[in-house]
Scaffold this motif. Sequence first.
Motif, short mmCIF file in Angstrom:
data_model
loop_
_atom_site.label_atom_id
_atom_site.label_comp_id
_atom_site.label_asym_id
_atom_site.label_seq_id
_atom_site.Cartn_x
_atom_site.Cartn_y
_atom_site.Cartn_z
N VAL A 116 9.82 -3.71 -18.60
CA VAL A 116 8.63 -3.07 -18.04
C VAL A 116 7.82 -4.07 -17.21
N LEU A 117 7.67 -5.30 -17.73
CA LEU A 117 6.93 -6.32 -16.99
C LEU A 117 7.62 -6.65 -15.67
N LEU A 118 8.95 -6.76 -15.72
CA LEU A 118 9.69 -7.07 -14.49
C LEU A 118 9.55 -5.95 -13.47
N GLU A 119 9.65 -4.69 -13.93
CA GLU A 119 9.51 -3.57 -13.00
C GLU A 119 8.11 -3.53 -12.41
N SER A 120 7.10 -3.81 -13.24
CA SER A 120 5.73 -3.83 -12.72
C SER A 120 5.54 -4.95 -11.71
N SER A 121 6.08 -6.13 -12.01
CA SER A 121 5.96 -7.25 -11.07
C SER A 121 6.72 -6.97 -9.79
N ALA A 122 7.91 -6.34 -9.91
CA ALA A 122 8.68 -6.01 -8.71
C ALA A 122 7.93 -5.01 -7.84
N SER A 123 7.29 -4.02 -8.49
CA SER A 123 6.50 -3.05 -7.72
C SER A 123 5.33 -3.74 -7.03
N ALA A 124 4.65 -4.64 -7.77
CA ALA A 124 3.54 -5.38 -7.15
C ALA A 124 4.03 -6.23 -6.00
N LEU A 125 5.22 -6.83 -6.15
CA LEU A 125 5.78 -7.64 -5.08
C LEU A 125 6.02 -6.81 -3.83
N GLU A 126 6.58 -5.61 -4.01
CA GLU A 126 6.83 -4.75 -2.85
C GLU A 126 5.52 -4.34 -2.18
N GLU A 127 4.50 -4.05 -3.00
CA GLU A 127 3.20 -3.69 -2.41
C GLU A 127 2.62 -4.85 -1.62
N HIS A 128 2.72 -6.06 -2.17
CA HIS A 128 2.19 -7.22 -1.45
C HIS A 128 3.00 -7.49 -0.18
N ARG A 129 4.31 -7.30 -0.26
CA ARG A 129 5.12 -7.49 0.94
C ARG A 129 4.73 -6.49 2.02
N ALA A 130 4.56 -5.22 1.61
CA ALA A 130 4.16 -4.21 2.59
C ALA A 130 2.78 -4.52 3.16
N GLY A 131 1.84 -4.91 2.29
CA GLY A 131 0.51 -5.27 2.78
C GLY A 131 0.54 -6.47 3.70
N LEU A 132 1.37 -7.46 3.34
CA LEU A 132 1.48 -8.64 4.20
C LEU A 132 2.06 -8.28 5.55
N ALA A 133 3.05 -7.37 5.53
CA ALA A 133 3.64 -6.95 6.81
C ALA A 133 2.60 -6.23 7.68
N ARG A 134 1.78 -5.36 7.03
CA ARG A 134 0.73 -4.68 7.80
C ARG A 134 -0.29 -5.68 8.34
N ASP A 135 -0.69 -6.64 7.51
CA ASP A 135 -1.67 -7.63 7.97
C ASP A 135 -1.08 -8.50 9.09
N ALA A 136 0.21 -8.85 8.95
CA ALA A 136 0.85 -9.64 10.01
C ALA A 136 0.90 -8.86 11.32
N ALA A 137 1.23 -7.55 11.21
CA ALA A 137 1.25 -6.72 12.41
C ALA A 137 -0.15 -6.62 13.03
N GLU A 138 -1.16 -6.50 12.17
CA GLU A 138 -2.53 -6.44 12.68
C GLU A 138 -2.91 -7.75 13.35
N LEU A 139 -2.47 -8.88 12.74
CA LEU A 139 -2.74 -10.17 13.36
C LEU A 139 -2.08 -10.27 14.72
N GLU A 140 -0.84 -9.82 14.82
CA GLU A 140 -0.16 -9.84 16.12
C GLU A 140 -0.89 -8.96 17.13
N ARG A 141 -1.37 -7.80 16.62
CA ARG A 141 -2.10 -6.91 17.54
C ARG A 141 -3.38 -7.57 18.04
#
Length: 336
Positions: A116-141
């Motif tokens: 359960v902890l691993l699945e929760s951490s993996a989900s949080a990792l994906e959310e942070h990756r997606a957020g980082l990608a959005r922020d990186a795209a915004e920075l490029e913009r």
Amino acid sequence: MRLRPAAVPSVDPVPAPADGGLLDREQAALDAEREIAVDAEALARAIALLSTEVEALGNRAARLEQTGQPQAEWLLARFHSHRLESPDLSGPSSQALAARNQALAARARAVEMARVLLESSASALEEHRAGLARDAAELERLEAAAEEARRAESARRQEEQARARREAQAVAERARNAAAARPAAVPVLAEQRRAEPAEPAGPARARAATQPLGKISAPIAVDSGRNGTRIPIQTQVDLSSDSNVFTGFSTNLSEGGVFVATHNLLPVGTPVDLTFTLPGRSRITVKGEVRWTREIDDRVPELFPGVGVRFLELGPEAGEALHRFVAEREPLFYPD
């Protein structure tokens, strides 16, 4: 029969480290169980052999007793006292089995919790990756927008310089044409014209037209509300109130106020102190008031959350700097 020392697991008073030794202890327990089983089987065979010998000697003593030998009865009782039963290991084995089942159940629960902890951490990792990608795209913009604004400003200045040169050349050409078309005057008229003050030449006018204006005074007061031309600008803004101190960045600015992009939304009417830097100028500190707020809206993620601040107290230098900055920039839009 003597049991082997390895058949009985030793008790170590020092606890094993949490990160090692568990598999070794489990293997040692399994080896000890196997050795105990082997020793129990050997002991059972030895007890069976002892029972056979007791039975044979008891039969001989019984026959001797039948002949009337008085001591045979005593020996027969002695032989029967040497009978020995094999130990019942079902109790310890049952206890060990129950303990192993409990340990397995505890390990299964631990594995489930870890999953359960691993699945929760993996989900949080994906959310942070997606957020980082959005922020990186915004920075490029933002970087692309800044570069586009720089190029547009450079092109505007070049166009202004080219237009000034064309206007100066046109004025000079008109002056030369007028001088060539002017008829020769009589001596008296020439004397009168020489006595008149000389008219400035065309090129001189053209140079005067291209010279910068004089110093512009700052506005005496700023209208309340959202007035004036809004200019796109991206700069860090330090904003503080009685209970908050944080940093945001501006997206547009006018002589009457500024929009500060931030997740720290203050209530409308909150007095604030702002400090920011205009491009190429010193830092400006001004008092203001929150006039409106914009919250996060997933339907329009391109719009930043933040607060619109109206300037309340502008010093002469700050007011002049804002006035000149707005006058030199292309507006974000033209108000009706």
